[in-house]
Scaffold this motif. Structure first.
Motif, PDB file in Angstrom:
ATOM      1  N   ASN A  70       0.821  -1.208   0.000  1.00  0.00           N
ATOM      2  CA  ASN A  70       0.000   0.000   0.000  1.00  0.00           C
ATOM      3  C   ASN A  70       0.855   1.258   0.000  1.00  0.00           C
ATOM      4  O   ASN A  70       1.884   1.320   0.676  1.00  0.00           O
ATOM      5  CB  ASN A  70      -0.915   0.036   1.229  1.00  0.00           C
ATOM      6  N   THR A  72       0.171   5.256   0.805  1.00  0.00           N
ATOM      7  CA  THR A  72      -0.778   6.225   1.344  1.00  0.00           C
ATOM      8  C   THR A  72      -0.136   7.603   1.347  1.00  0.00           C
ATOM      9  O   THR A  72       0.966   7.771   1.888  1.00  0.00           O
ATOM     10  CB  THR A  72      -1.193   5.857   2.782  1.00  0.00           C
ATOM     11  N   ASP A  77      -5.217   6.305   0.010  1.00  0.00           N
ATOM     12  CA  ASP A  77      -4.599   5.148  -0.622  1.00  0.00           C
ATOM     13  C   ASP A  77      -4.592   5.412  -2.131  1.00  0.00           C
ATOM     14  O   ASP A  77      -5.648   5.619  -2.739  1.00  0.00           O
ATOM     15  CB  ASP A  77      -5.386   3.872  -0.306  1.00  0.00           C
ATOM     16  N   THR A  78      -3.412   5.404  -2.741  1.00  0.00           N
ATOM     17  CA  THR A  78      -3.303   5.794  -4.152  1.00  0.00           C
ATOM     18  C   THR A  78      -3.957   4.796  -5.098  1.00  0.00           C
ATOM     19  O   THR A  78      -4.162   5.104  -6.276  1.00  0.00           O
ATOM     20  CB  THR A  78      -1.830   5.968  -4.548  1.00  0.00           C
ATOM     21  N   ASP A  80      -6.981   3.478  -4.349  1.00  0.00           N
ATOM     22  CA  ASP A  80      -8.428   3.570  -4.117  1.00  0.00           C
ATOM     23  C   ASP A  80      -9.029   4.900  -4.557  1.00  0.00           C
ATOM     24  O   ASP A  80     -10.253   5.058  -4.527  1.00  0.00           O
ATOM     25  CB  ASP A  80      -8.737   3.370  -2.627  1.00  0.00           C
TER      26      ASP A  80
END
Length: 292
Positions: A70, A72, A77-78, A80
């Motif tokens: 992940n 962030t 979150d890049t 999402d």
């Protein structure tokens, strides 16, 4: 003492490009704090550009490929959030300013991104004037971008990137095609963003002289993993890291490394020319007093 705010966090991140078999980013765990000026260094192919694109969300959203872990940034979150949302928090400036400039005036160039998200026209003009003031290009609004110097073009690209007043500015080798004057102009501009607006700066670069003067921290990548993480002085004085990552150290640092190799240890390791001169002068005075 208040705990520093983490603004960028990578948790066990791996990434490989489409149709590639090997990961170019391998198990990155990283925290960057609000207001830091962080340089990403390493040899060609170490993963610097890939890391910049991971931070901006370009990877994996535009590039595709396989990503694990992940990333962030600013609490997002890049993977999402759409790029349109991320670009309001994270500005990015690429290596070649020519590929980023395509309108007929500096003002139009700076305003382009804001117009695309339908920002209020009055606010666009007000913010564009602010952005051009930050990069010291006020008065250039009507100038055609092709008539600017390399350093000025890159500063226009920075002005465009900060139109949304992002919390993070990511720069991928922003001075690799610039002369020494243009390089200083760009680094002074991003330092102003850090000092006056508490913007977090992450830049991939080979410019050790500028990094010695401007950066708080250096992260060295080697084959997609973190080899070293410390202050410029800590990284540039580590001969093993410098050799393994093929780093070019500031010239004054190179001189003191050579002196150490000859058995002359003057104590504190300098990364700035003025500090090195002061240390040599003190050593010379001490030597004269010893021989009196």
């Amino acid at each position: 003492m208040n705990e520093r705010e983490v603004i960028i966090k990578l948790d066990d991140v791996y990434y490989r490009y489409p149709r590639a078999e090997e990961y170019v980013i391998k198990g990155l765990d990283l925290k960057i704090y609000k207001g830091e000026f962080v340089a990403i260094m390493g040899e060609n192919g170490a993963g610097k550009t890939t890391l910049c694109q991971l931070l901006s969300g370009i990877i994996p959203q535009s590039q595709g490929g396989k990503m694990l872990g992940n990333v962030t940034v600013c609490g997002l979150d890049t993977q999402d959030h759409e790029l349109a949302i991320l670009t309001q928090k994270i500005g990015i400036v690429l290596e070649d300013p020519e590929t980023q400039l395509f309108t007929t005036s500096v003002l139009n160039e700076v305003a382009f991104g804001a117009e695309n998200i339908e920002m209020d026209p009055d606010l666009i003009l007000e913010t564009a004037k602010w952005a051009l003031d930050v990069v010291t290009l006020n008065g250039y609004e009507k100038r055609h971008p092709t008539m600017l110097s390399g350093g000025q073009k890159q500063r226009v690209a920075i002005a465009s990137a900060i139109m949304m007043r992002p919390e993070v500015l990511v720069l991928d080798e922003p001075t690799s095609q610039l002369d020494p004057i243009g390089t200083v102009e760009v680094f002074e501009t991003v330092r102003r963003l850090k000092d006056e607006y508490n913007m977090t700066i992450v830049t991939a670069t080979h410019q050790s002289e500028a990094i010695a003067r401007f950066a708080d921290r250096v992260i060295v990548l080697h084959q997609g993993a973190i080899l070293a993480d410390g202050t410029p002085a800590e990284v540039f004085s580590n001969k093993e890291v410098v050799a393994k990552a093929f780093l070019t150290v500031p010239q004054v640092s190179g001189l003191f490394i050579a002196l150490q190799d000859c058995g002359v240890n003057l104590g504190k390791f300098p990364i700035l020319l003025e500090d090195g001169i002061e240390m040599l002068q003190k050593a010379a005075v001490k030597g004269e007093q010893t021989h009196e």
